[in-house]
Scaffold this motif. Structure first.
Motif, PDB file in Angstrom:
ATOM      1  N   SER A 139      -6.132  -1.362   3.392  1.00 34.09           N
ATOM      2  CA  SER A 139      -4.975  -2.129   2.908  1.00 34.09           C
ATOM      3  C   SER A 139      -4.952  -3.537   3.488  1.00 34.09           C
ATOM      4  O   SER A 139      -4.526  -4.494   2.824  1.00 34.09           O
ATOM      5  CB  SER A 139      -3.673  -1.396   3.246  1.00 34.09           C
ATOM      6  OG  SER A 139      -3.569  -1.152   4.637  1.00 34.09           O
ATOM      7  N   ALA A 140      -5.425  -3.710   4.739  1.00 33.26           N
ATOM      8  CA  ALA A 140      -5.517  -5.054   5.322  1.00 33.26           C
ATOM      9  C   ALA A 140      -6.540  -5.897   4.572  1.00 33.26           C
ATOM     10  O   ALA A 140      -6.359  -7.110   4.404  1.00 33.26           O
ATOM     11  CB  ALA A 140      -5.896  -4.961   6.800  1.00 33.26           C
ATOM     12  N   ILE A 157      -0.894 -11.935  10.429  1.00 31.91           N
ATOM     13  CA  ILE A 157      -0.356 -10.955  11.385  1.00 31.91           C
ATOM     14  C   ILE A 157       0.700 -10.076  10.720  1.00 31.91           C
ATOM     15  O   ILE A 157       0.728  -8.852  10.904  1.00 31.91           O
ATOM     16  CB  ILE A 157       0.225 -11.676  12.620  1.00 31.91           C
ATOM     17  CG1 ILE A 157      -0.891 -12.341  13.419  1.00 31.91           C
ATOM     18  CG2 ILE A 157       0.989 -10.693  13.504  1.00 31.91           C
ATOM     19  CD1 ILE A 157      -0.393 -13.204  14.563  1.00 31.91           C
ATOM     20  N   LEU A 158       1.560 -10.700   9.922  1.00 26.35           N
ATOM     21  CA  LEU A 158       2.589  -9.931   9.205  1.00 26.35           C
ATOM     22  C   LEU A 158       1.948  -8.992   8.189  1.00 26.35           C
ATOM     23  O   LEU A 158       2.425  -7.866   7.989  1.00 26.35           O
ATOM     24  CB  LEU A 158       3.556 -10.891   8.507  1.00 26.35           C
ATOM     25  CG  LEU A 158       4.475 -11.712   9.414  1.00 26.35           C
ATOM     26  CD1 LEU A 158       5.317 -12.688   8.590  1.00 26.35           C
ATOM     27  CD2 LEU A 158       5.384 -10.807  10.245  1.00 26.35           C
ATOM     28  N   GLY A 159       0.876  -9.449   7.549  1.00 23.38           N
ATOM     29  CA  GLY A 159       0.184  -8.596   6.587  1.00 23.38           C
ATOM     30  C   GLY A 159      -0.420  -7.367   7.234  1.00 23.38           C
ATOM     31  O   GLY A 159      -0.289  -6.248   6.713  1.00 23.38           O
ATOM     32  N   TRP A 160      -1.073  -7.535   8.377  1.00 22.57           N
ATOM     33  CA  TRP A 160      -1.641  -6.400   9.103  1.00 22.57           C
ATOM     34  C   TRP A 160      -0.531  -5.480   9.630  1.00 22.57           C
ATOM     35  O   TRP A 160      -0.676  -4.252   9.599  1.00 22.57           O
ATOM     36  CB  TRP A 160      -2.502  -6.901  10.260  1.00 22.57           C
ATOM     37  CG  TRP A 160      -3.879  -7.314   9.856  1.00 22.57           C
ATOM     38  CD1 TRP A 160      -4.220  -8.444   9.166  1.00 22.57           C
ATOM     39  CD2 TRP A 160      -5.105  -6.625  10.107  1.00 22.57           C
ATOM     40  NE1 TRP A 160      -5.579  -8.493   8.973  1.00 22.57           N
ATOM     41  CE2 TRP A 160      -6.151  -7.403   9.541  1.00 22.57           C
ATOM     42  CE3 TRP A 160      -5.423  -5.439  10.758  1.00 22.57           C
ATOM     43  CZ2 TRP A 160      -7.488  -7.010   9.599  1.00 22.57           C
ATOM     44  CZ3 TRP A 160      -6.759  -5.041  10.825  1.00 22.57           C
ATOM     45  CH2 TRP A 160      -7.768  -5.824  10.255  1.00 22.57           C
ATOM     46  N   SER A 161       0.575  -6.082  10.089  1.00 19.92           N
ATOM     47  CA  SER A 161       1.691  -5.277  10.603  1.00 19.92           C
ATOM     48  C   SER A 161       2.320  -4.449   9.489  1.00 19.92           C
ATOM     49  O   SER A 161       2.638  -3.268   9.684  1.00 19.92           O
ATOM     50  CB  SER A 161       2.745  -6.186  11.239  1.00 19.92           C
ATOM     51  OG  SER A 161       2.202  -6.922  12.311  1.00 19.92           O
ATOM     52  N   PHE A 162       2.498  -5.068   8.326  1.00 14.98           N
ATOM     53  CA  PHE A 162       3.043  -4.326   7.190  1.00 14.98           C
ATOM     54  C   PHE A 162       2.109  -3.187   6.794  1.00 14.98           C
ATOM     55  O   PHE A 162       2.562  -2.072   6.479  1.00 14.98           O
ATOM     56  CB  PHE A 162       3.249  -5.261   5.999  1.00 14.98           C
ATOM     57  CG  PHE A 162       3.533  -4.537   4.703  1.00 14.98           C
ATOM     58  CD1 PHE A 162       4.788  -4.001   4.461  1.00 14.98           C
ATOM     59  CD2 PHE A 162       2.527  -4.377   3.752  1.00 14.98           C
ATOM     60  CE1 PHE A 162       5.042  -3.319   3.280  1.00 14.98           C
ATOM     61  CE2 PHE A 162       2.777  -3.704   2.572  1.00 14.98           C
ATOM     62  CZ  PHE A 162       4.046  -3.172   2.334  1.00 14.98           C
ATOM     63  N   SER A 163       0.804  -3.437   6.797  1.00 15.15           N
ATOM     64  CA  SER A 163      -0.168  -2.406   6.444  1.00 15.15           C
ATOM     65  C   SER A 163      -0.082  -1.230   7.406  1.00 15.15           C
ATOM     66  O   SER A 163      -0.101  -0.062   6.986  1.00 15.15           O
ATOM     67  CB  SER A 163      -1.586  -2.988   6.452  1.00 15.15           C
ATOM     68  OG  SER A 163      -1.708  -4.033   5.512  1.00 15.15           O
ATOM     69  N   LEU A 164       0.030  -1.516   8.698  1.00 17.81           N
ATOM     70  CA  LEU A 164       0.134  -0.454   9.697  1.00 17.81           C
ATOM     71  C   LEU A 164       1.417   0.349   9.518  1.00 17.81           C
ATOM     72  O   LEU A 164       1.395   1.589   9.499  1.00 17.81           O
ATOM     73  CB  LEU A 164       0.077  -1.062  11.097  1.00 17.81           C
ATOM     74  CG  LEU A 164       0.217  -0.076  12.271  1.00 17.81           C
ATOM     75  CD1 LEU A 164      -0.905   0.949  12.250  1.00 17.81           C
ATOM     76  CD2 LEU A 164       0.232  -0.833  13.600  1.00 17.81           C
TER      77      LEU A 164
END
Length: 333
Positions: A121-122, A158-165
């Motif tokens: 997803s990232a 960073i927000l994109g990776w955080s949302f994916s997690l």
């Protein structure tokens, strides 16, 4: 001769277990046929290529200061996600194909799917960031530097990776992945996906990214064609190959993206539930993994700066003191 045949039959029906010393161990199915050996070799090569190519992209963008731009940050994010896919996810899946046992324990079974979905997803988020960045750069180039900066792009990634997690933890939680009671025999790791969440995932991780990418590139192509017409008018109809190159590049981007993702979601919609041990899951999940090997070819090798940086990396000239300040765009001067 008769005794030999009996011995062969006994060997064929001998039951093997993943953990012979464990009472509830799963049965072990080792696949040693020529077709499986060939498949494992091919998939191993795909994994090595994914790691090598994405590592070249990461080293290039990280080492050369000329590449420390907002436009290259989402490419760096994409390469990192795809590197982890080739370095961690693919080898585990290859091991599952060769040997049906899970050797990483219950904790590993609980954590592995999180990273599995996170990296995939990232990678999708990075593709969206690349499309949006190019849209802003083409649609309003004069204000690009004020709208897109290194800090803003870094925060967005960073927000994109955080949302994916966060999304993947919620996704697995509501599919009851973290319930230990779902586990069967010892040495098994299966992911069960509910049909309702498959549909939700289809909208969130396929329809939405696909729409953003296609719409962004369609607008970029329209603007590029308009700019080419203006240039032709100013140069008395002299043709320019940039239009053809843009069409080819965007066509490859959209085609590969759809080809790698559509089969998985179409097949998943046809079933009431989905498990990670199904043949359909294995085949179409590998299509998404292969996308991680193709991405650096599309988003990096088409760039002249990548070809120049690879020359310095392969010849070990990046270890020179002045190498970070090397000009990778000599044609601009």
């Amino acid at each position: 001769m008769f005794k030999t045949n009996i011995t062969v039959l006994q060997q064929n029906i001998t039951v093997q277990y993943c953990f012979p010393d464990h009472n509830s161990s799963c049965r072990r199915m080792v696949k040693t046929g020529p077709a499986y050996i060939f498949l494992i070799i091919v998939l191993s090569c795909v994994s090595v290529c994914a790691v090598f190519l994405n590592l070249l992209v990461i080293i290039s963008i990280s080492h050369f200061k000329q590449l420390h731009t907002p436009a290259n940050l989402p490419i760096l994010s994409l390469a990192m996600a795809d590197l982890f896919v080739g370095l961690f996810l693919m080898p585990v899946k290859i091991l599952e194909i060769a040997d049906s046992c899970w050797y990483f324990g219950k904790v590993g079974c609980a954590i592995y799917p999180i990273f599995n979905f996170l990296f995939v997803s990232a990678s999708l988020c990075s593709l969206i960031f690349i499309a949006v960045d190019r849209y802003v750069a083409v649609s309003d180039p004069l204000l690009y530097s004020t709208r897109i900066s290194v800090c803003k792009m870094s925060l967005t990634i960073i927000l994109g990776w955080s949302f994916s997690l966060f999304y993947n933890i919620v996704y697995l939680h509501f599919n009851d992945h973290f319930l230990q009671s779902r586990a069967g025999c010892y040495g098994e790791c299966i992911i069960f996906l509910k049909h309702s969440w498959i549909i939700a995932d289809l909208v969130i991780l396929f329809v939405t990214p696909c729409s953003v990418i296609i719409i962004s590139y369609s607008i970029i192509l329209k603007i590029a064609r308009h700019q080419v017409k203006v240039v032709r008018a100013m140069t008395n109809g002299i043709t320019n190959s940039s239009e053809t190159k843009a069409v080819k590049t965007m066509g490859i981007v959209i085609f590969v993206y759809l080809a790698c993702w559509i089969p998985f979601y179409v097949s998943s919609l046809l079933a009431d539930s989905f498990t990670s041990v199904s043949i359909v899951w294995t085949v179409f999940a590998w299509l998404m993994y292969i996308n991680s090997s193709v991405n650096p070819l599309i988003y990096a090798i088409f760039y002249s700066w990548f070809r120049e940086s690879v020359k310095y990396i392969v010849t070990c000239r990046i270890f020179e003191f002045s190498s970070p300040r090397i000009n990778l765009f000599p044609e601009h001067f």
